[in-house]
Design a protein around this motif. Sequence first.
Motif, mmCIF file in Angstrom:
data_model
loop_
_atom_site.group_PDB
_atom_site.id
_atom_site.type_symbol
_atom_site.label_atom_id
_atom_site.label_comp_id
_atom_site.label_asym_id
_atom_site.label_seq_id
_atom_site.Cartn_x
_atom_site.Cartn_y
_atom_site.Cartn_z
ATOM 1 N N GLY A 68 10.618 20.531 7.885
ATOM 2 C CA GLY A 68 9.479 20.245 7.023
ATOM 3 C C GLY A 68 8.196 20.152 7.812
ATOM 4 N N ARG A 69 7.181 19.560 7.206
ATOM 5 C CA ARG A 69 5.898 19.392 7.894
ATOM 6 C C ARG A 69 5.407 17.964 7.707
ATOM 7 N NH1 ARG A 69 1.621 20.711 4.042
ATOM 8 N NH2 ARG A 69 2.557 21.312 2.049
ATOM 9 N N VAL A 70 4.575 17.536 8.625
ATOM 10 C CA VAL A 70 4.049 16.180 8.623
ATOM 11 C C VAL A 70 2.532 16.250 8.459
ATOM 12 C CG1 VAL A 70 3.874 14.010 9.892
ATOM 13 C CG2 VAL A 70 5.902 15.465 10.167
ATOM 14 N N THR A 71 2.011 15.500 7.484
ATOM 15 C CA THR A 71 0.564 15.452 7.267
ATOM 16 C C THR A 71 0.119 14.002 7.157
ATOM 17 O OG1 THR A 71 0.887 15.660 4.874
ATOM 18 C CG2 THR A 71 0.487 17.690 6.094
ATOM 19 N N ALA A 72 -1.139 13.776 7.497
ATOM 20 C CA ALA A 72 -1.692 12.423 7.405
ATOM 21 C C ALA A 72 -1.910 12.040 5.951
ATOM 22 C CB ALA A 72 -3.007 12.348 8.170
ATOM 23 N N CYS A 73 -1.877 10.752 5.695
ATOM 24 C CA CYS A 73 -2.006 10.241 4.327
ATOM 25 C C CYS A 73 -3.033 9.104 4.308
ATOM 26 C CB CYS A 73 -0.647 9.738 3.848
ATOM 27 S SG CYS A 73 -0.653 8.993 2.213
ATOM 28 N N ASP A 74 -3.928 9.141 3.341
ATOM 29 C CA ASP A 74 -4.986 8.140 3.261
ATOM 30 C C ASP A 74 -4.650 7.057 2.236
ATOM 31 O OD1 ASP A 74 -7.328 6.991 4.058
ATOM 32 O OD2 ASP A 74 -8.624 8.249 2.803
ATOM 33 N N ALA A 75 -3.401 6.617 2.264
ATOM 34 C CA ALA A 75 -2.952 5.622 1.284
ATOM 35 C C ALA A 75 -3.713 4.312 1.410
ATOM 36 C CB ALA A 75 -1.460 5.378 1.451
ATOM 37 N N LEU A 76 -4.110 3.952 2.630
ATOM 38 C CA LEU A 76 -4.763 2.661 2.840
ATOM 39 C C LEU A 76 -6.088 2.578 2.093
ATOM 40 C CD1 LEU A 76 -4.244 0.039 4.340
ATOM 41 C CD2 LEU A 76 -5.519 0.941 6.269
ATOM 42 N N GLU A 77 -6.852 3.660 2.072
ATOM 43 C CA GLU A 77 -8.123 3.665 1.364
ATOM 44 C C GLU A 77 -7.910 3.529 -0.140
ATOM 45 O OE1 GLU A 77 -11.784 3.924 -0.292
ATOM 46 O OE2 GLU A 77 -11.203 3.325 1.742
ATOM 47 N N ARG A 78 -6.909 4.197 -0.673
ATOM 48 C CA ARG A 78 -6.648 4.095 -2.110
ATOM 49 C C ARG A 78 -6.190 2.687 -2.485
ATOM 50 N NH1 ARG A 78 -5.747 9.538 -1.173
ATOM 51 N NH2 ARG A 78 -3.688 9.275 -0.227
ATOM 52 N N TYR A 79 -5.458 2.053 -1.593
ATOM 53 C CA TYR A 79 -5.029 0.669 -1.833
ATOM 54 C C TYR A 79 -6.235 -0.271 -1.837
ATOM 55 C CZ TYR A 79 -2.537 -3.750 -0.794
ATOM 56 O OH TYR A 79 -2.055 -5.033 -0.796
ATOM 57 N N ALA A 80 -7.140 -0.109 -0.885
ATOM 58 C CA ALA A 80 -8.340 -0.948 -0.843
ATOM 59 C C ALA A 80 -9.186 -0.748 -2.101
ATOM 60 C CB ALA A 80 -9.161 -0.634 0.405
ATOM 61 N N ALA A 81 -9.313 0.508 -2.543
ATOM 62 C CA ALA A 81 -10.117 0.808 -3.734
ATOM 63 C C ALA A 81 -9.524 0.144 -4.977
ATOM 64 C CB ALA A 81 -10.204 2.315 -3.933
ATOM 65 N N ARG A 82 -8.224 -0.020 -4.986
ATOM 66 C CA ARG A 82 -7.557 -0.682 -6.120
ATOM 67 C C ARG A 82 -8.191 -2.043 -6.401
ATOM 68 N NH1 ARG A 82 -2.649 -1.475 -8.749
ATOM 69 N NH2 ARG A 82 -1.751 -3.564 -8.636
ATOM 70 N N ALA A 91 0.845 -1.205 0.000
ATOM 71 C CA ALA A 91 0.000 0.000 0.000
ATOM 72 C C ALA A 91 0.871 1.242 0.000
ATOM 73 C CB ALA A 91 -0.931 -0.012 1.209
ATOM 74 N N LEU A 92 1.955 1.217 0.777
ATOM 75 C CA LEU A 92 2.889 2.336 0.760
ATOM 76 C C LEU A 92 3.539 2.468 -0.611
ATOM 77 C CD1 LEU A 92 5.157 3.770 3.354
ATOM 78 C CD2 LEU A 92 6.322 2.852 1.357
ATOM 79 N N ALA A 93 3.934 1.334 -1.202
ATOM 80 C CA ALA A 93 4.557 1.358 -2.527
ATOM 81 C C ALA A 93 3.597 1.903 -3.574
ATOM 82 C CB ALA A 93 5.001 -0.053 -2.915
ATOM 83 N N PHE A 94 2.320 1.549 -3.455
ATOM 84 C CA PHE A 94 1.304 2.026 -4.391
ATOM 85 C C PHE A 94 1.164 3.547 -4.293
ATOM 86 C CE2 PHE A 94 -3.355 2.501 -5.499
ATOM 87 C CZ PHE A 94 -3.199 2.232 -6.842
ATOM 88 N N GLU A 95 1.209 4.068 -3.069
ATOM 89 C CA GLU A 95 1.123 5.511 -2.868
ATOM 90 C C GLU A 95 2.358 6.209 -3.438
ATOM 91 O OE1 GLU A 95 -1.175 8.799 -1.254
ATOM 92 O OE2 GLU A 95 -1.592 6.726 -1.832
ATOM 93 N N CYS A 96 3.543 5.634 -3.218
ATOM 94 C CA CYS A 96 4.770 6.200 -3.773
ATOM 95 C C CYS A 96 4.693 6.269 -5.294
ATOM 96 C CB CYS A 96 5.981 5.371 -3.351
ATOM 97 S SG CYS A 96 6.424 5.505 -1.600
ATOM 98 N N ALA A 97 4.192 5.202 -5.910
ATOM 99 C CA ALA A 97 4.081 5.163 -7.371
ATOM 100 C C ALA A 97 3.097 6.213 -7.873
ATOM 101 C CB ALA A 97 3.660 3.769 -7.820
ATOM 102 N N ALA A 98 1.975 6.365 -7.165
ATOM 103 C CA ALA A 98 0.956 7.328 -7.587
ATOM 104 C C ALA A 98 1.466 8.754 -7.497
ATOM 105 C CB ALA A 98 -0.297 7.160 -6.730
ATOM 106 N N LEU A 99 2.278 9.045 -6.483
ATOM 107 C CA LEU A 99 2.772 10.401 -6.260
ATOM 108 C C LEU A 99 4.112 10.671 -6.930
ATOM 109 C CD1 LEU A 99 1.957 10.766 -2.443
ATOM 110 C CD2 LEU A 99 0.631 11.652 -4.371
#
Length: 464
Positions: free
Chosen positions: A137-151, A77-85
Amino acid sequence: MAAKFGTSGLRGLADDLSDVVVRRYVSVFIDAFPHSGVMVVGRDLRASSPRIMDAVVAAASSEGMQVLDCGVLPTPALAFECAALGAPGVMVTGSHIPADRNGLKFYTRDGEFTKADEDVLLRRVSEGRTSSGKREGRVTACDALERYAARYRDFFSEGALSGRRIGVWQHSSAAREVLPEILRALGAEVISLAPSDNFVAVDTEAIAGGVRDRLVDWAAAHRLAAIVSTDGDADRPLLADEAGAVVPGDILGPITARLLGARHLVTTVSANTMVEAMNHFESISRCRIGSPYVIEVMEEKIASGIAGVLGYEPNGGVLLGFEAQAGGRVLAPLMTRDAVLPIVAVLVAASQSTVSELVSSLPQRRTATDRLEDVPPEVSAAIVADVLSGQPDLLPAELGKIRAIDTLDGARLTMENGVILTIRPSGNAPELRCYVEAQNADIAVGVLADMMARLAKIVADCRK
């Protein structure tokens, strides 16, 4: 013992991954590889992972990065988010290795860390190079898990698993929430099994006898069509049939490939030769054990214009190298080891029968694997050398003579009676691994038990 790169990722005892060590590696990683000022981070459920992730976030933030904090999620799921961004990432995970260990898995904005990337990072770390660390820098939350499930919800048809009662062994898997969610979205009735507050090290290539007994009991008690689970960071699947019998990963891979329409496969030298006997794929290439090696061969094929490339390993992880299509729906490539894809694909492939019937329809070559833990690498290497030199008493006499030897990764021996043995040191932990392939599961399990007893005696003698 200092942390070091294994088969895939930086690994070591959790105490070896001190805040100082983690910050050094992460700072150099940011300095050495291209980025646009954004980095994705996540972790598994090990007790040491929150502390290590805090160190990762602190290092990245001090370099002026915008840190996307994904929290607990599967490595793919993290890898999928890295690829998307198009962004680099760091996953804090020890994968399947024991709870007292941990690791860092790096992703560049181009994908999974290669062995060449490891060499660059190690050289820069050894030279003492770090980035300036002048900006916050700054830290923000990421909703990568939802995008992975939607895949997976969006690709596999709605109701694909309707009428199926699936057990999910949740233990401490990073996918213990998202996997049931995906299965329910596809119509399955999900039975949650044994979530754990303590980390459980699940090695999908070496399932302990006690776990196998539990799977059998669960299957009967809950009248399940299958039981599914993953290792700690959910890049290696575990799937058992309606009787609780584990389906080896090198069977899950070819079933997944066939369902998705893959034409060219890449797998490791230790994987079941059943895939060649299927006579379904245009080509099958073999490489050393570890996803970086699988990816290297996949990328070579894709670069040469070959389409429909998929990789898999005996641990069950599947790497998708092409855009799969079904009913007008598209599944994007994900060139990292994934557990959810083979789990869902095999359940869908068996939706009109049973998992055991699906498996029994394949050519009858079966594998069994196990490991000896706490074996120093030098001892494992010496045992492999003895095997290759023909040391007496290492191999059961009933296997006959050695017909062929492959030394691409450890010692892979094709015996006179058709059994194939592979003995090699683990690349991730101080373990000695043994793989057996035979005409059927019973023979494979029997030979494996004999081999493990022999190897255990040799290791014990070395310790005297």
